[in-house]
Design an enzyme around this catalytic site. Structure first.
Site, PDB file in Angstrom:
ATOM      1  CG  ASN A  13      -0.978  -7.398   8.966  1.00  0.00           C
ATOM      2  OD1 ASN A  13      -0.393  -6.252   8.700  1.00  0.00           O
ATOM      3  ND2 ASN A  13      -2.097  -7.538   8.325  1.00  0.00           N
ATOM      4  CE  LYS A  14      -2.793  -6.289   4.435  1.00  0.00           C
ATOM      5  NZ  LYS A  14      -4.024  -5.764   4.138  1.00  0.00           N
ATOM      6  N   GLY A  15       1.719  -9.955   3.316  1.00  0.00           N
ATOM      7  CA  GLY A  15       2.367  -9.815   2.168  1.00  0.00           C
ATOM      8  C   GLY A  15       3.948  -9.708   2.295  1.00  0.00           C
ATOM      9  CB  VAL A  62       3.152   4.125  10.563  1.00  0.00           C
ATOM     10  CG1 VAL A  62       3.873   2.905  10.677  1.00  0.00           C
ATOM     11  CG2 VAL A  62       2.382   4.547   9.496  1.00  0.00           C
ATOM     12  CG  ASN A  88       6.425  -3.726   4.355  1.00  0.00           C
ATOM     13  OD1 ASN A  88       6.643  -3.855   3.369  1.00  0.00           O
ATOM     14  ND2 ASN A  88       5.324  -3.984   4.958  1.00  0.00           N
ATOM     15  CB  SER A 146       7.409   1.788  -5.263  1.00  0.00           C
ATOM     16  OG  SER A 146       6.841   1.589  -6.656  1.00  0.00           O
ATOM     17  CE1 TYR A 168       2.768   3.254  -3.010  1.00  0.00           C
ATOM     18  CE2 TYR A 168       3.380   3.134  -5.330  1.00  0.00           C
ATOM     19  CZ  TYR A 168       3.439   2.654  -3.959  1.00  0.00           C
ATOM     20  OH  TYR A 168       4.313   1.549  -3.536  1.00  0.00           O
ATOM     21  CE  LYS A 172       5.846   3.490  -1.232  1.00  0.00           C
ATOM     22  NZ  LYS A 172       6.276   3.016  -0.028  1.00  0.00           N
ATOM     23  CB  VAL A 201       5.248  -8.294  -4.649  1.00  0.00           C
ATOM     24  CG1 VAL A 201       4.795  -9.714  -3.893  1.00  0.00           C
ATOM     25  CG2 VAL A 201       6.671  -8.232  -4.821  1.00  0.00           C
TER      26      VAL A 201
END
Length: 245
Positions: A13-15, A62, A88, A146, A168, A172, A201
């Site tokens: 929905n974004k990014g 998810v 994503n 990432s 985080y 990944k 980003v």
């Protein structure tokens, strides 16, 4: 069965997720916009349609078994198969000053929450969509990772990998390892599974810090989602090629 190729992008929905959906839509894919927030999801679908894409909304959390099962059923009804799955959706988890997550004071519930979305969520969604992916002649799975998941870079004192992010970054690394296991399992089949680093980003995920646009961050993910038969599998890519593990 429709000849139009179909993709599902989670967190679309974004990014970066929206940019991936837009890029695939521009290539002629029917795109499922997976997102939890109804208003943002429908706004993204409307924007994609206004740009000429064949897009439809997919309510998707998810971390929830029923939500994922319902999403798979919806995609099945709309398209009959799935040609590309882009996992994503992801979270960083709560951070301290400078985005840091101190391993010595880390809240274990935070670790569980981050892994539940970034790793278990990917497994949950992938396995639920596999029956539809198997109906494709060239199924592709792309896991958005990432560079902080690279153990090689994290362990190199000469490489600037940003702050310590003790929840985080390992999530990944875990996702990259899971990606390899899927690729090994599907070796010799048409299913190609790869991970991608979009780079830093400027989105709300990063507080809009970063030199790259969402479109730049989406480019390699789009390439991996549309790989030709015989393409690479089980690798971790960024714009410049394979990320050292």
């Amino acid at each position: 069965m429709s000849e139009t190729r179909t993709a599902l992008v989670t967190g679309a929905n974004k990014g970066i997720g929206y940019a991936i959906a837009a890029g695939l839509g521009a290539l002629g894919y029917r795109v499922g916009v997976g997102a939890r927030d109804e208003d943002r999801r429908e706004a993204a679908v409307e924007a994609l349609r206004a740009a000429g894409a064949d897009a439809f909304g997919v309510p998707l959390d998810v971390t929830d078994d029923r939500s994922v099962a319902d999403a798979a059923a919806l995609v099945g009804r709309r398209a009959g198969r799935l040609d590309a799955l882009v996992n994503n959706a992801g979270i960083a988890g709560e951070t301290g000053p400078g985005w840091a997550q101190d391993p010595t004071t880390l809240d274990l519930d935070l670790v569980r929450t981050v892994v539940e979305t970034n790793v278990i969520g990917v497994i949950r969604v992938t396995n639920a969509l596999l029956p539809l992916l198997r109906r494709s002649t060239s199924p592709r799975i792309v896991n958005v990772s990432s560079s902080v998941g690279s153990l090689t870079r994290q362990a190199d004192p000469d490489v600037d990998v940003g702050p310590v992010m003790a929840a985080y970054a390992p999530s990944k690394s875990f996702l990259n390892a899971v990606t390899v296991q899927y690729a090994r399992w599907f070796a010799g089949t048409d299913i190609l599974v790869n991970a991608v680093c979009p780079g830093l980003v400027a989105t709300d995920f990063t507080g809009f810090h970063g030199p790259r646009t969402p479109e730049q961050g989406a480019a390699t993910a789009i390439r991996l989602a549309t790989l030709p038969d015989g393409g690479p599998t089980g690798s971790f890519f960024e714009d410049d090629g394979v990320v050292p593990w």
